[in-house]
Scaffold this motif. Structure first.
Motif, PDB file in Angstrom:
ATOM      1  N   MET A   1      68.271  70.198-122.903  1.00 43.24           N
ATOM      2  CA  MET A   1      69.644  69.723-123.043  1.00 43.24           C
ATOM      3  C   MET A   1      69.996  68.614-122.061  1.00 43.24           C
ATOM      4  SD  MET A   1      70.899  71.258-125.621  1.00 43.24           S
ATOM      5  CE  MET A   1      69.252  71.250-126.360  1.00 43.24           C
TER       6      MET A   1
ATOM      7  N   GLN B   1      71.582  65.197-123.346  1.00 42.40           N
ATOM      8  CA  GLN B   1      72.828  64.713-122.745  1.00 42.40           C
ATOM      9  C   GLN B   1      72.679  63.286-122.230  1.00 42.40           C
ATOM     10  OE1 GLN B   1      74.240  66.924-119.286  1.00 42.40           O
ATOM     11  NE2 GLN B   1      76.273  66.979-120.185  1.00 42.40           N
TER      12      GLN B   1
ATOM     13  N   ILE C   1      76.247  70.693-127.480  1.00 38.55           N
ATOM     14  CA  ILE C   1      75.467  71.513-126.549  1.00 38.55           C
ATOM     15  C   ILE C   1      76.137  72.862-126.340  1.00 38.55           C
ATOM     16  CG2 ILE C   1      74.729  71.721-124.147  1.00 38.55           C
ATOM     17  CD1 ILE C   1      74.182  68.715-124.165  1.00 38.55           C
TER      18      ILE C   1
ATOM     19  N   ASN D   1      72.783  73.143-119.508  1.00 34.77           N
ATOM     20  CA  ASN D   1      71.777  72.174-119.928  1.00 34.77           C
ATOM     21  C   ASN D   1      70.358  72.663-119.706  1.00 34.77           C
ATOM     22  OD1 ASN D   1      73.713  70.292-120.660  1.00 34.77           O
ATOM     23  ND2 ASN D   1      73.867  69.493-118.592  1.00 34.77           N
TER      24      ASN D   1
END
Length: 422
Positions: A229, A233, A257, A330
């Motif tokens: 993630m 991002q 996300i 993330n």
């Protein structure tokens, strides 16, 4: 409308479970008989939803079902979802590795795909020869490849081995070279499916920087599938989230996300069964408790709480090592805890054991977090592990004792502080 480089209309893909191919001869003949009479495929109305965790009474499964979206020129589109959600199937349809059962894809320009490590490489050919082979597969002329050859080799970092057969390359070296070929030979659409996970951290950073350059500077389009993630991002401008073969979200990166991480129930209670009779140590349950030893469902920023870990052991083990890692939304590691850091000695008795990990004034911002626990012997031998299976949610709390929730905080952590004029 003229800026749309890729358009997906009602794409669906059906597979037959347990059989290679579309099905039996009788099914294929049935399809053919309906087709010559101008009727719909009789098997399109059957098939189970693509939920890999559930058994099905149907012989057919929809790997993808009614996918619709558009991609603008120069856009970096992230495609995220859990394992088995249909991401790779969708990219294979884009790349014409397989054809859709229904629907169509409209594209403008040339597509280059990185679906698997070393796809299109011949193991007996050298790295240099494979640059030309792979470039030709991607539709490039020999002169186009020659003009970019030195840049490709330099970017890949494989200069020393470029005239060595790729069968002697590591998987990381292969993906470096494959990515360099696809990136430098300037396709209009670059399709990347998780292959960068094979490369090391330095190459991943380099590759993401190159993808940003070719999307912003070159105006080319990238379709990027990853479970990282942080990479999504940093790279993507928009994401679609797949679940069970269907698009459940088409939105901005942060919202996508959050949706991806919340697929499945966020629970503050974890339990599992020991399916291995040979396992000497087994993490059986994990739970959250407050200072009054009552079960918690949600933690608030600034709360005191404890993780209570139930461990079953078949023998007495002295001085074990407990490692805990808390990962953020993330997937990045935010906190590492261990009894070794605080010089706490933990011994396991034969039978049931409870281990309490007390955390004071939890400094995390609102969001969803995942916990990894490792139990090891003193010599480093792994006894048992629970990796990101226990997830918990944090909500805003009165961390600063001001009577206000920390809803406007920025960053990753909350830190008690004073600001005064002196």
């Amino acid at each position: 409308m003229n800026n749309i480089i890729l358009k997906i209309e009602n794409i669906s893909k059906q597979y037959r479970l347990g059989v290679i191919g579309t099905g039996t001869i009788s099914h294929d003949l049935n399809r053919w008989w309906h087709r010559i009479r101008g009727k719909e495929d009789p098997f399109l109305n059957v098939g189970a939803v693509n939920d890999r965790s559930q058994t099905s009474d149907s012989q057919y499964v929809w790997a993808l079902k009614d996918i619709n979206f558009e991609v603008q020129k120069g856009e970096v589109l992230g495609i995220i979802g859990k394992n088995g959600a249909g991401k790779s199937t969708l990219l294979k349809i884009f790349s014409k590795v397989t054809s859709p059962t229904t629907g169509q894809i409209k594209t403008k320009g040339r597509i280059a795909s990185l679906l698997e490590v070393g796809t299109g490489f011949h193991p007996e050919l050298t790295g240099r020869e494979n640059i030309y082979l792979n470039g030709a597969i991607l539709g490039m002329t020999k002169s186009e490849i020659s003009n970019k050859e030195n840049e490709i080799i330099e970017f890949s970092g494989c200069q020393k081995y470029i005239d060595t057969p790729v069968k002697r390359y590591s998987s990381g070296m292969r993906v470096r070279l494959a990515f360099a070929v696809a990136a430098f030979l300037e396709p209009d659409i670059l399709v990347i499916d998780e292959v960068l996970a094979v490369g090391d951290a330095e190459f991943q950073k380099k590759a993401i920087g190159k993808m940003q350059d070719i999307s912003k500077g070159g105006g080319r389009t990238i379709l990027f599938v990853s479970h990282n993630m942080v990479a999504v991002q940093n790279l993507c401008s928009r994401c679609i989230v797949l679940e069970n073969g269907q698009v459940i979200k088409d939105c901005g990166v942060e919202e996508a996300i959050s949706t991806y991480l919340n697929i499945g129930e966020i629970t503050s209670k974890f339990s599992r069964k020991n399916n291995s009779e040979e396992k000497a140590v087994f993490i059986n349950d994990i739970g959250l408790k407050n200072d009054e030893e009552k079960a918690l469902n949600i933690i608030k920023s600034g709360d005191n709480f404890s993780l209570v870990i139930d461990v079953k052991s078949k023998r007495t083990i002295n001085n074990i090592v407990i490692e805990l890692g808390i990962d953020g939304s993330n997937g990045e590691r935010l906190v590492y805890l261990s009894n070794q850091l605080i010089e706490s000695i933990i011994n396991l008795n034969e039978g049931d054991n409870k281990i309490k990990v007390a955390i004071n004034k939890f400094p995390f911002l609102p969001g969803d977090y995942a916990l990894t626990i490792n139990l090891k012997e003193k010599n480093g031998t792994m006894l048992d592990t629970v990796k990101n299976e226990f997830r918990f949610r944090v909500e805003g709390g009165d961390f600063f004792n001001t009577g206000k929730l920390n809803v406007n905080s920025r960053g990753k952590y909350l830190v008690a502080h004073d600001i005064i004029k002196i």
